[in-house]
Design a protein around this motif. Structure first.
Motif, PDB file in Angstrom:
ATOM      1  N   GLN A  47     -41.161  28.479  32.053  1.00 36.32           N
ATOM      2  CA  GLN A  47     -40.600  28.818  33.361  1.00 36.32           C
ATOM      3  C   GLN A  47     -39.996  27.561  33.974  1.00 36.32           C
ATOM      4  O   GLN A  47     -40.688  26.600  34.269  1.00 36.32           O
ATOM      5  N   LEU A  48     -38.687  27.574  34.147  1.00 36.15           N
ATOM      6  CA  LEU A  48     -37.987  26.425  34.725  1.00 36.15           C
ATOM      7  C   LEU A  48     -37.162  26.901  35.913  1.00 36.15           C
ATOM      8  O   LEU A  48     -36.091  27.503  35.748  1.00 36.15           O
ATOM      9  N   GLY A  49     -37.687  26.638  37.145  1.00 36.62           N
ATOM     10  CA  GLY A  49     -36.936  27.002  38.346  1.00 36.62           C
ATOM     11  C   GLY A  49     -36.622  28.478  38.451  1.00 36.62           C
ATOM     12  O   GLY A  49     -35.505  28.836  38.849  1.00 36.62           O
ATOM     13  N   GLY A  50     -37.532  29.302  38.085  1.00 35.72           N
ATOM     14  CA  GLY A  50     -37.298  30.732  38.165  1.00 35.72           C
ATOM     15  C   GLY A  50     -36.585  31.316  36.959  1.00 35.72           C
ATOM     16  O   GLY A  50     -36.310  32.517  36.927  1.00 35.72           O
ATOM     17  N   VAL A  51     -36.247  30.462  35.978  1.00 38.77           N
ATOM     18  CA  VAL A  51     -35.563  30.921  34.766  1.00 38.77           C
ATOM     19  C   VAL A  51     -36.569  30.951  33.622  1.00 38.77           C
ATOM     20  O   VAL A  51     -37.296  29.970  33.401  1.00 38.77           O
ATOM     21  N   THR A  52     -36.618  32.053  32.934  1.00 40.15           N
ATOM     22  CA  THR A  52     -37.527  32.200  31.799  1.00 40.15           C
ATOM     23  C   THR A  52     -36.798  31.859  30.501  1.00 40.15           C
ATOM     24  O   THR A  52     -35.727  32.427  30.222  1.00 40.15           O
ATOM     25  N   ILE A  53     -37.353  30.914  29.760  1.00 43.86           N
ATOM     26  CA  ILE A  53     -36.735  30.479  28.494  1.00 43.86           C
ATOM     27  C   ILE A  53     -37.753  30.638  27.373  1.00 43.86           C
ATOM     28  O   ILE A  53     -38.867  30.111  27.459  1.00 43.86           O
ATOM     29  N   GLN A  54     -37.384  31.367  26.355  1.00 46.02           N
ATOM     30  CA  GLN A  54     -38.260  31.525  25.197  1.00 46.02           C
ATOM     31  C   GLN A  54     -38.318  30.225  24.398  1.00 46.02           C
ATOM     32  O   GLN A  54     -37.307  29.531  24.227  1.00 46.02           O
ATOM     33  N   ARG A  55     -39.501  29.893  23.917  1.00 47.85           N
ATOM     34  CA  ARG A  55     -39.653  28.667  23.124  1.00 47.85           C
ATOM     35  C   ARG A  55     -38.818  28.715  21.840  1.00 47.85           C
ATOM     36  O   ARG A  55     -38.302  27.691  21.381  1.00 47.85           O
ATOM     37  N   SER A  56     -38.710  29.900  21.254  1.00 47.31           N
ATOM     38  CA  SER A  56     -37.916  30.015  20.034  1.00 47.31           C
ATOM     39  C   SER A  56     -36.447  29.707  20.299  1.00 47.31           C
ATOM     40  O   SER A  56     -35.755  29.170  19.419  1.00 47.31           O
ATOM     41  N   ALA A  57     -35.963  30.031  21.525  1.00 49.58           N
ATOM     42  CA  ALA A  57     -34.576  29.694  21.868  1.00 49.58           C
ATOM     43  C   ALA A  57     -34.397  28.188  21.966  1.00 49.58           C
ATOM     44  O   ALA A  57     -33.368  27.632  21.541  1.00 49.58           O
ATOM     45  N   VAL A  58     -35.404  27.502  22.520  1.00 49.97           N
ATOM     46  CA  VAL A  58     -35.348  26.037  22.585  1.00 49.97           C
ATOM     47  C   VAL A  58     -35.329  25.444  21.169  1.00 49.97           C
ATOM     48  O   VAL A  58     -34.580  24.494  20.890  1.00 49.97           O
ATOM     49  N   PHE A  59     -36.138  26.018  20.284  1.00 49.91           N
ATOM     50  CA  PHE A  59     -36.144  25.554  18.893  1.00 49.91           C
ATOM     51  C   PHE A  59     -34.777  25.750  18.244  1.00 49.91           C
ATOM     52  O   PHE A  59     -34.279  24.878  17.514  1.00 49.91           O
ATOM     53  N   THR A  60     -34.154  26.905  18.526  1.00 50.24           N
ATOM     54  CA  THR A  60     -32.842  27.192  17.930  1.00 50.24           C
ATOM     55  C   THR A  60     -31.798  26.194  18.411  1.00 50.24           C
ATOM     56  O   THR A  60     -31.009  25.669  17.611  1.00 50.24           O
ATOM     57  N   VAL A  61     -31.783  25.907  19.716  1.00 52.88           N
ATOM     58  CA  VAL A  61     -30.814  24.942  20.244  1.00 52.88           C
ATOM     59  C   VAL A  61     -31.095  23.545  19.687  1.00 52.88           C
ATOM     60  O   VAL A  61     -30.168  22.803  19.322  1.00 52.88           O
ATOM     61  N   GLY A  62     -32.377  23.185  19.596  1.00 51.37           N
ATOM     62  CA  GLY A  62     -32.716  21.888  19.020  1.00 51.37           C
ATOM     63  C   GLY A  62     -32.296  21.778  17.563  1.00 51.37           C
ATOM     64  O   GLY A  62     -31.759  20.741  17.135  1.00 51.37           O
ATOM     65  N   ALA A  63     -32.527  22.837  16.801  1.00 53.92           N
ATOM     66  CA  ALA A  63     -32.103  22.833  15.395  1.00 53.92           C
ATOM     67  C   ALA A  63     -30.593  22.737  15.280  1.00 53.92           C
ATOM     68  O   ALA A  63     -30.067  22.064  14.385  1.00 53.92           O
TER      69      ALA A  63
END
Length: 284
Positions: free
Chosen positions: A118-134
């Motif tokens: 949860q970042l400032g009212g925005v929900t971000i899936q951890r798998s999405a963060v992994f995808t962007v990092g990859a």
């Protein structure tokens, strides 16, 4: 006299022998005891047909010379087909193959597939963060490989003019193998990201992803690494925005792929080289 004139009886021997074998198999199941009879019958009929064909076209002496290879071809063809039949019936049919539609659970990693952030009212899936990092890591490594290594520069040369690259001493065949291997590595990373995102994998999961990857590459500009990345991001944002903000029957997740391809068509009409692609002028 062409080479096919001599080969015709040989091919006829194999084809006729196979037809005899297939016809007997279709009418009855000869079993193991009767199988040698079927094999011998197929060889005899096949060689006989080849001998008659050779005698009609080239005479008795020529037919005699072709008899031995015809016999070998007919016998080898029938024996090979019999072996394949036994393997199929006894081995392959006994294996329970998984269905192509069956979904297989993908291993979960708590750091990547845990609870959403949860970042400032925005929900971000951890798998999405992994995808962007990859994506960032793979893009950086790919850029370094293409622009800073001897093998990568050879790949650029082959993509521009393979004949000239070969004259310059570049092993074009090796470069092609490396390109396919590199594509397989990137596809594996994408498959892991997709598995972590959906929690399961299936045989056909790569079709739509591959289609969208090609769309992203065309959207950004074929041959441009930065363009492919930008095209993928634009494609993802368009899908998300279309799902959320287009009202009525043309909105929702059902139509997100349609709007993505509408954007692609518009780009191809008004900017065929893609968003970051360079215009190529043919002066020939």
């Amino acid at each position: 006299m062409t080479k096919w004139h001599d080969r015709t009886p040989l091919i006829a021997a194999g084809v006729v022998a196979l037809l005899v074998w297939a016809l007997v198999r279709r009418l009855v199941d000869p079993g193991y005891a009767f199988t040698p009879v079927v094999l011998i019958a197929g060889v005899v009929v096949g060689v006989g047909a080849a001998w008659l064909l050779a005698r009609t076209g080239s005479g008795a002496e020529r037919a005699k010379l072709l008899l031995t290879p015809s016999l070998q071809l007919a016998g080898g063809a029938v024996v090979l087909l019999e072996v394949l039949w036994v393997v199929y019936r006894e081995i392959l049919s006994s294996i329970e193959w998984p269905s192509a539609k069956q979904r297989i659970p993908f291993p979960q990693i708590d750091v990547v597939t845990g609870s959403a952030l949860q970042l400032g009212g925005v929900t971000i899936q951890r798998s999405a963060v992994f995808t962007v990092g990859a994506l960032i890591v793979c893009t950086a490594i790919l850029w370094y490989f293409i622009n800073r290594t001897r093998l990568g520069r050879g790949m650029l040369a082959v993509s521009q003019d393979p004949d000239t690259a070969r004259l310059m001493g570049i092993n074009v065949d090796r470069i092609i193998v490396v390109a396919f291997a590199l594509g397989a590595v990137l596809a594996a990373v994408a498959g892991v990201s997709q598995g972590l995102q959906n929690n399961n994998i299936e045989f056909r999961m790569g079709f739509l992803a591959g289609l969208k990857a090609f769309t992203a590459a065309v959207l950004g500009g074929i041959g441009n690494i930065y363009g492919a990345v930008a095209g993928g991001l634009v494609l993802g944002v368009v899908e998300a925005m279309a799902t959320q903000y287009i009202p009525g029957q043309f909105g929702g997740s059902t139509w997100k792929d349609v709007w993505a391809f509408v954007i692609l068509i518009l780009v191809l009409v008004f900017r065929p080289q893609g968003l970051l692609g360079a215009r190529v002028v043919d002066r020939a």
